[in-house]
Design an enzyme around this catalytic site. Structure first.
Site, mmCIF file in Angstrom:
data_model
loop_
_atom_site.group_PDB
_atom_site.id
_atom_site.type_symbol
_atom_site.label_atom_id
_atom_site.label_comp_id
_atom_site.label_asym_id
_atom_site.label_seq_id
_atom_site.Cartn_x
_atom_site.Cartn_y
_atom_site.Cartn_z
ATOM 1 C CG ASP A 8 21.098 -39.739 -1.724
ATOM 2 O OD1 ASP A 8 22.311 -39.719 -1.422
ATOM 3 O OD2 ASP A 8 20.625 -39.065 -2.660
ATOM 4 C CB CYS A 66 21.185 -36.138 -0.944
ATOM 5 S SG CYS A 66 20.730 -34.428 -1.329
ATOM 6 N N GLY A 67 23.396 -35.905 -2.770
ATOM 7 C CA GLY A 67 24.398 -35.479 -3.751
ATOM 8 C C GLY A 67 24.734 -34.009 -3.618
ATOM 9 C CB THR A 68 23.007 -30.988 -4.500
ATOM 10 O OG1 THR A 68 21.639 -31.349 -4.229
ATOM 11 C CG2 THR A 68 23.370 -31.351 -5.931
ATOM 12 C CB VAL A 70 19.389 -29.108 -3.217
ATOM 13 C CG1 VAL A 70 18.076 -28.428 -3.551
ATOM 14 C CG2 VAL A 70 20.540 -28.114 -3.321
ATOM 15 C CG HIS A 99 21.881 -14.414 12.404
ATOM 16 N ND1 HIS A 99 22.214 -13.485 11.450
ATOM 17 C CD2 HIS A 99 22.683 -14.149 13.467
ATOM 18 C CE1 HIS A 99 23.169 -12.685 11.912
ATOM 19 N NE2 HIS A 99 23.477 -13.081 13.131
ATOM 20 N NE ARG A 133 19.416 -8.235 14.226
ATOM 21 C CZ ARG A 133 20.630 -8.544 14.661
ATOM 22 N NH1 ARG A 133 20.873 -8.594 15.960
ATOM 23 N NH2 ARG A 133 21.612 -8.816 13.817
ATOM 24 C CG HIS A 134 18.804 -13.239 15.141
ATOM 25 N ND1 HIS A 134 18.914 -12.673 13.890
ATOM 26 C CD2 HIS A 134 19.898 -12.845 15.835
ATOM 27 C CE1 HIS A 134 20.038 -11.979 13.824
ATOM 28 N NE2 HIS A 134 20.653 -12.058 14.990
HETATM 29 C C1 RB5 Z 1 20.714 -38.586 -6.601
HETATM 30 O O1 RB5 Z 1 21.178 -38.869 -7.879
HETATM 31 C C2 RB5 Z 1 20.658 -37.084 -6.380
HETATM 32 O O2 RB5 Z 1 19.619 -36.544 -7.117
HETATM 33 C C3 RB5 Z 1 20.503 -36.763 -4.921
HETATM 34 O O3 RB5 Z 1 21.568 -37.297 -4.215
HETATM 35 C C4 RB5 Z 1 20.471 -35.287 -4.542
HETATM 36 O O4 RB5 Z 1 21.554 -34.612 -5.090
HETATM 37 C C5 RB5 Z 1 19.217 -34.582 -4.773
HETATM 38 O O5 RB5 Z 1 19.048 -33.395 -4.424
#
Ligand code: RB5
Length: 168
Positions: A8, A66-68, A70, A99, A133-134
């Site tokens: 992003d 992305c930022g995190t 996640v 694994h 096993r994996h």
């Molecule tokens: C963008 O501000 C941020 O939310 C995105 O990069 C990301 O971290 C979302 O999980």
């Protein structure tokens, strides 16, 4: 090996640095599915694009940033067959290959420095799936996906029957 990469607006420079690193160190082709602009860009778009490319065989594996890490990994994991992990250190990245046979890697541009990110990428690119096993556990994950499909199909059938009963 062909790697799809997506990001992003938070991770444009990161994407460029990781792309150059993979091309120079491994000689792999890197296909860009992310944004090249710092204008706001919704990470699910890039997560899905890379995941689709992995599942269609257009690329062998995917890396999303992305930022995190996640949000973009959550989006990628919605595509059936994708196993994407968010990693902040190399150990999990390596084991995710050995694994879990991950076909996508995510990390956060706001979480890990670029040098650590390169170590994560190294661990993930060189880690080999151990099978055994994996594999049984990966098969169990695929079975979850299959059950979800069956449930969706059943719900569609139920809805069709309900609509027909209202018409009739
Ligand atoms: C963008 O501000 C941020 O939310 C995105 O990069 C990301 O971290 C979302 O999980």
């Amino acid at each position: 090996m062909k790697i799809g990469i997506g990001n992003d607006h938070v991770a444009v420079e990161y994407k460029e640095a990781i792309t150059a690193y993979i091309q120079e160190k491994y000689g792999y082709e890197v296909v860009n599915f992310g944004t090249d602009s710092t204008e706001r860009f919704d990470y699910p778009i890039a997560g899905e694009a890379v995941a689709d490319a992995v599942m269609s065989g257009e690329v062998d594996r995917g890396i999303v940033i992305c930022g995190t890490g996640v949000g973009i990994s959550l989006a990628a994991n919605k595509v059936r067959g994708i196993r994407c992990c968010t990693c902040s250190e190399p150990y999990s990245a390596r084991l995710s290959r050995e694994h879990n046979n991950t076909n996508m890697l995510a990390f956060g541009a706001r979480v890990v420095g670029i040098e650590l990110a390169k170590m994560i990428v190294d661990a993930w690119l060189t880690g080999e799936f151990e099978g055994g096993r994996h594999q049984r556990r990966i098969d169990m994950i695929r079975q979850i996906e299959a059950r979800q499909l069956v449930r969706a199909e059943e719900a569609r059938g139920w809805w069709r029957a309900f609509c027909m009963s209202r018409v009739g």
